[in-house]
Design a protein around this motif. Structure first.
Motif, PDB file in Angstrom:
ATOM      1  N   PRO A 170       4.778   1.353 -10.103  1.00  0.00           N
ATOM      2  CA  PRO A 170       6.326   1.288 -10.075  1.00  0.00           C
ATOM      3  C   PRO A 170       6.872   0.710  -8.761  1.00  0.00           C
ATOM      4  N   ARG A 171       8.171  -0.069  -8.841  1.00  0.00           N
ATOM      5  CA  ARG A 171       8.661  -0.546  -7.877  1.00  0.00           C
ATOM      6  C   ARG A 171       8.625  -0.141  -6.615  1.00  0.00           C
ATOM      7  N   ARG A 172       9.016   1.423  -6.598  1.00  0.00           N
ATOM      8  CA  ARG A 172       9.409   2.067  -5.447  1.00  0.00           C
ATOM      9  C   ARG A 172       8.198   2.233  -4.681  1.00  0.00           C
ATOM     10  N   ARG A 173       6.870   2.402  -5.344  1.00  0.00           N
ATOM     11  CA  ARG A 173       5.621   2.671  -4.741  1.00  0.00           C
ATOM     12  C   ARG A 173       5.218   1.349  -4.006  1.00  0.00           C
ATOM     13  N   VAL A 174       5.441   0.002  -4.727  1.00  0.00           N
ATOM     14  CA  VAL A 174       5.060  -1.216  -4.321  1.00  0.00           C
ATOM     15  C   VAL A 174       5.813  -1.427  -3.035  1.00  0.00           C
ATOM     16  N   VAL A 175       7.167  -1.010  -2.987  1.00  0.00           N
ATOM     17  CA  VAL A 175       7.809  -1.374  -1.851  1.00  0.00           C
ATOM     18  C   VAL A 175       7.663  -0.315  -0.529  1.00  0.00           C
ATOM     19  N   GLY A 176       7.735   0.888  -1.130  1.00  0.00           N
ATOM     20  CA  GLY A 176       7.372   1.949  -0.090  1.00  0.00           C
ATOM     21  C   GLY A 176       6.039   2.313   0.463  1.00  0.00           C
ATOM     22  N   VAL A 177       5.184   1.831  -0.283  1.00  0.00           N
ATOM     23  CA  VAL A 177       3.702   2.234   0.337  1.00  0.00           C
ATOM     24  C   VAL A 177       3.179   0.875   0.617  1.00  0.00           C
ATOM     25  N   HIS A 178       3.027  -0.077  -0.186  1.00  0.00           N
ATOM     26  CA  HIS A 178       2.463  -1.182   0.076  1.00  0.00           C
ATOM     27  C   HIS A 178       3.377  -2.109   0.987  1.00  0.00           C
ATOM     28  N   LEU A 179       4.400  -2.582   0.705  1.00  0.00           N
ATOM     29  CA  LEU A 179       5.343  -3.457   1.328  1.00  0.00           C
ATOM     30  C   LEU A 179       5.796  -3.008   2.611  1.00  0.00           C
ATOM     31  N   LEU A 180       6.154  -1.949   2.578  1.00  0.00           N
ATOM     32  CA  LEU A 180       7.109  -1.574   3.943  1.00  0.00           C
ATOM     33  C   LEU A 180       5.857  -1.314   5.135  1.00  0.00           C
ATOM     34  N   ARG A 181       4.858  -0.497   4.770  1.00  0.00           N
ATOM     35  CA  ARG A 181       4.032   0.002   5.552  1.00  0.00           C
ATOM     36  C   ARG A 181       3.376  -1.335   6.362  1.00  0.00           C
ATOM     37  N   ASN A 182       3.119  -2.181   5.787  1.00  0.00           N
ATOM     38  CA  ASN A 182       2.492  -3.669   6.279  1.00  0.00           C
ATOM     39  C   ASN A 182       3.508  -4.353   7.023  1.00  0.00           C
ATOM     40  N   SER A 183       4.656  -4.122   6.538  1.00  0.00           N
ATOM     41  CA  SER A 183       5.662  -4.885   7.203  1.00  0.00           C
ATOM     42  C   SER A 183       6.414  -4.365   8.489  1.00  0.00           C
ATOM     43  N   LEU A 184       5.919  -3.201   8.704  1.00  0.00           N
ATOM     44  CA  LEU A 184       6.770  -2.309   9.808  1.00  0.00           C
ATOM     45  C   LEU A 184       5.797  -2.626  11.235  1.00  0.00           C
ATOM     46  N   ILE A 185       4.749  -3.248  10.950  1.00  0.00           N
ATOM     47  CA  ILE A 185       3.955  -3.231  12.272  1.00  0.00           C
ATOM     48  C   ILE A 185       4.726  -3.979  13.449  1.00  0.00           C
ATOM     49  N   PRO A 186       5.288  -5.344  13.052  1.00  0.00           N
ATOM     50  CA  PRO A 186       6.095  -6.018  14.179  1.00  0.00           C
ATOM     51  C   PRO A 186       7.426  -4.903  14.661  1.00  0.00           C
TER      52      PRO A 186
END
Length: 309
Positions: free
Chosen positions: A217-233
């Motif tokens: 689901p798009r919500r899982r892709v964005v909320g789990v996979h995309l957002l977690r890796n993007s939040l490091i900086p």
């Protein structure tokens, strides 16, 4: 993990000593005599000045004064203010909670609004909403905080009469709304741009394509996979920004008449109250160091590939 934390704590010791020593030397290198300034233009007996300096330990060599400061610091003694003879710890206890409330208000607003706007802009990169947000954030970065503060006062207090122009009660979060938003404006712009850039870049990564191809689901892709890796900086910036919000509120507190840490440091520098400035900066250094450690530990939470030996 435990060994890593212990090593980081040991690394903090020379950083703490070096930073406090630097600000100690800078304050006492300023021209003027804060003890003599207590009498202004009045004539005063030199013996009286010498006696007061002796009581405060200001007649000792500079290295001895710093050693006495460090020794007292581990006992909770931040020194004594020269003019009022009040313990610096009491001044910090009075001013610090005010700035903490203001900074936390600004920090929460920065995190919630900045990350949300950054995600929206990153998911719609190169569209009109993304370009509009980039223009607004560039405008916030370009406008000095004192200009933004006076504009906010004029519009929201004097023209629209929505908020009070100055803070009447520092414990009332309603009074802190306008100064907190002004204080958070620069950080909000940077967090939004960082999040947007990181989201847009990771959207093209192979692991996102794989997640989409697996039918997640798009919500899982964005909320789990995309957002977690993007939040490091973004987390890296927010860790240092918390200390910046605590120490960098001089202009904001002056505009909105807030008797916090920034206002206290400004007055202390004008009066050459070195002990007050050094005591407050010491506390801010501790906040910076703790925030830096927390940020490093959060990396492993956001990215499971990171492990601390």
């Amino acid at each position: 993990m435990g060994r890593y934390v212990a090593r980081r704590l040991l690394q903090m010791i020379p950083v703490f000593i070096g930073s406090t020593l630097l600000i100690f030397l800078m304050m006492y290198a300023l021209p003027g005599d804060p003890v003599r300034a207590m009498w202004g233009e009045q004539a005063v007996d030199e013996a009286q000045i010498a006696a007061l300096k002796h009581d405060l330990g200001l007649d000792l060599p500079l290295w001895h004064q710093y050693w006495n400061y460090l020794s007292g610091l581990f006992q909770g003694d931040f020194g004594t203010q020269i003019a009022s003879q009040r313990p610096v710890a009491d001044i910090i206890e009075q001013a610090f909670p005010v700035t903490v409330r203001l900074a936390l208000f600004a920090f929460v607003f920065t995190v919630v609004a900045g990350i949300s706007l950054g995600v929206i802009a990153g998911l719609r990169a190169e569209r009109w909403l993304d370009k509009g947000l980039l223009f607004v954030t560039l405008l916030l970065i370009s406008v000095p905080s004192f200009v933004l503060g006076y504009v906010a006062q004029f519009v929201f207090a004097f023209q629209l009469d929505w908020l009070t122009p100055t803070v009447q009660d520092s414990e009332n979060f309603g009074d802190l709304t306008m100064p907190a938003l002004v204080l958070a404006s620069l950080s909000l712009a940077y967090v939004t741009r960082l999040t947007r850039t990181s989201i847009a870049e990771n959207m093209r990564a192979d692991y996102i394509r794989t997640a989409v191809a697996k039918g997640l689901p798009r919500r899982r892709v964005v909320g789990v996979h995309l957002l977690r890796n993007s939040l490091i900086p973004v987390v890296t910036f927010l860790g240092t920004d918390l200390g910046t919000l605590l120490g960098g509120a001089v202009v904001t507190e002056g505009i909105f008449n807030i008797q916090g840490v920034g206002f206290t440091v400004f007055e202390a520098i004008n009066r050459r109250e070195g002990s007050t400035v050094v005591g407050i900066v010491t506390l801010l250094v501790i906040v910076y160091l703790c925030a830096s450690l927390i940020v490093d530990l959060l990396y492993a939470v956001l990215d499971p590939r990171i492990r601390y030996a």
